[in-house]
Scaffold this active site. Structure first.
Site, PDB file in Angstrom:
ATOM      1  N   HIS A 199     -10.754  -8.365 -78.112  1.00 46.64           N
ATOM      2  CA  HIS A 199     -11.041  -9.802 -78.001  1.00 46.64           C
ATOM      3  C   HIS A 199     -11.797 -10.283 -79.234  1.00 46.64           C
ATOM      4  CE1 HIS A 199      -9.890 -10.399 -73.739  1.00 46.64           C
ATOM      5  NE2 HIS A 199     -10.187  -9.120 -73.660  1.00 46.64           N
ATOM      6  N   CYS A 209      -6.673  -5.782 -67.114  1.00 43.49           N
ATOM      7  CA  CYS A 209      -6.849  -7.198 -66.764  1.00 43.49           C
ATOM      8  C   CYS A 209      -7.855  -7.283 -65.630  1.00 43.49           C
ATOM      9  CB  CYS A 209      -5.530  -7.837 -66.353  1.00 43.49           C
ATOM     10  SG  CYS A 209      -5.716  -9.558 -65.808  1.00 43.49           S
ATOM     11  N   GLY A 240     -11.520 -11.376 -71.098  1.00 40.82           N
ATOM     12  CA  GLY A 240     -11.944 -12.411 -72.037  1.00 40.82           C
ATOM     13  C   GLY A 240     -13.270 -13.034 -71.645  1.00 40.82           C
ATOM     14  N   CYS A 255      -8.981 -15.259 -67.998  1.00 38.62           N
ATOM     15  CA  CYS A 255      -8.822 -13.877 -68.453  1.00 38.62           C
ATOM     16  C   CYS A 255     -10.134 -13.156 -68.162  1.00 38.62           C
ATOM     17  CB  CYS A 255      -8.500 -13.827 -69.941  1.00 38.62           C
ATOM     18  SG  CYS A 255      -8.415 -12.160 -70.620  1.00 38.62           S
ATOM     19  N   GLU A 288      -4.204 -15.421 -74.531  1.00 38.98           N
ATOM     20  CA  GLU A 288      -4.070 -14.031 -74.138  1.00 38.98           C
ATOM     21  C   GLU A 288      -2.937 -13.357 -74.905  1.00 38.98           C
ATOM     22  OE1 GLU A 288      -3.970 -11.488 -69.958  1.00 38.98           O
ATOM     23  OE2 GLU A 288      -4.447 -13.628 -69.953  1.00 38.98           O
TER      24      GLU A 288
END
Length: 269
Positions: free
Chosen positions: A150, A72, A209, A206, A197
């Site tokens: 993703h 993350c 992301g 994110c 997410e």
């Protein structure tokens, strides 16, 4: 009953509960991270010493459904701020071990305060464009892995994240499930993005992301190598550098509050 100190932090609105497991053990972090009643967050992050010499510290991150995430970006920035401002390191470059490998955090410090953190997210892993054929509304996106998967869809309607995010996360094309981004080009280098997410649902931001969105935009000719990714909780600057093909993410991190909770009640909502 054992009480554990914790810190709530957020990066661009993506908020987690942080526990220093160098001092306090969390025996069952998957269970502790499951959404129930309590502190409230997108999940649980454990900060520890690195078990390998290639890194200074390590992180483990658990989503709100109890699943363990690979990486993350927002949490990484928060860890950089936490480690420096809490006196656990005096380094302004920190090597952080994650399940996606070692990430380098570069801290911008002013008068002892970490104003922003740049994370070297490494090289993106690209696959063929995946096509989803839906009965009413076919969608086309670009798959980008930033250490976690993703799928980025460029569309004028980014608010469909709530309607379609869960379905796409669990699409058969993604046997390990997937993070889903709906992105709209606002102006040159400015991309509005909403995120579903994996394991947490709609989140304010994110980091991986944002990186995936910037890479997908560059790949499809919708943006250059530097983009401002505007998410619900804030904006991140993403640069996909030509010289090393690494993706660099820059953004803020903030403390929200500190607390103490009984171990049996360490739940998130």
């Amino acid at each position: 009953m054992t009480k554990i100190p914790f810190t709530k932090m957020h990066g661009a609105g993506n908020d987690y509960i942080y526990v220093n497991t160098m001092l306090h053990e969390v025996p069952n972090p998957s269970e502790a991270a499951i959404r129930h009643k309590g502190i409230g967050s997108d999940g649980l992050v454990l900060i520890d010493k690195s078990p390998v010499p290639e890194a200074d510290f390590s992180m483990r991150i658990f989503n709100a459904d109890g699943s363990e995430a690979m990486m993350c970006g927002n949490a990484s920035r928060c860890i950089g701020k936490y480690l420096y401002e809490r006196g656990l390191t005096d380094k302004t470059e920190i090597r952080l071990l994650t399940l996606s490998g070692v990430k380098t955090l570069s801290l911008l410090v002013n008068d002892g305060i970490v104003e922003s953190v740049t994370v070297d997210m490494g090289e993106p892993v690209l696959e063929k464009e995946t096509q989803f054929v839906e009965s009413r509304n076919p969608g086309y996106g670009t798959f980008v892995s930033m250490g976690n998967p993703h799928y980025v869809i460029f569309t004028d309607d980014v608010d469909q994240v709530g309607e379609k995010g869960r379905t796409l996360e669990q699409h058969p094309a993604f046997p390990q499930r997937c993070n889903i981004e709906f992105a709209r080009i606002e102006a040159d280098g400015i991309i509005r993005t909403r995120v579903w997410e994996r394991g947490s649902g709609i989140t304010q931001a994110c980091g991986t992301g944002a990186c995936a969105t910037a890479v997908a935009a560059a790949l499809t000719g919708k943006s250059g190598r530097i983009s401002q990714i505007v998410m619900d909780g804030g904006t991140l600057t993403i640069e996909w550098r030509e010289k090393d093909h690494h993706v660099y993410m820059t953004g803020p991190a903030a403390f929200v509050f500190d607390g103490e909770i009984e171990l049996a009640k360490l739940q998130t909502t």
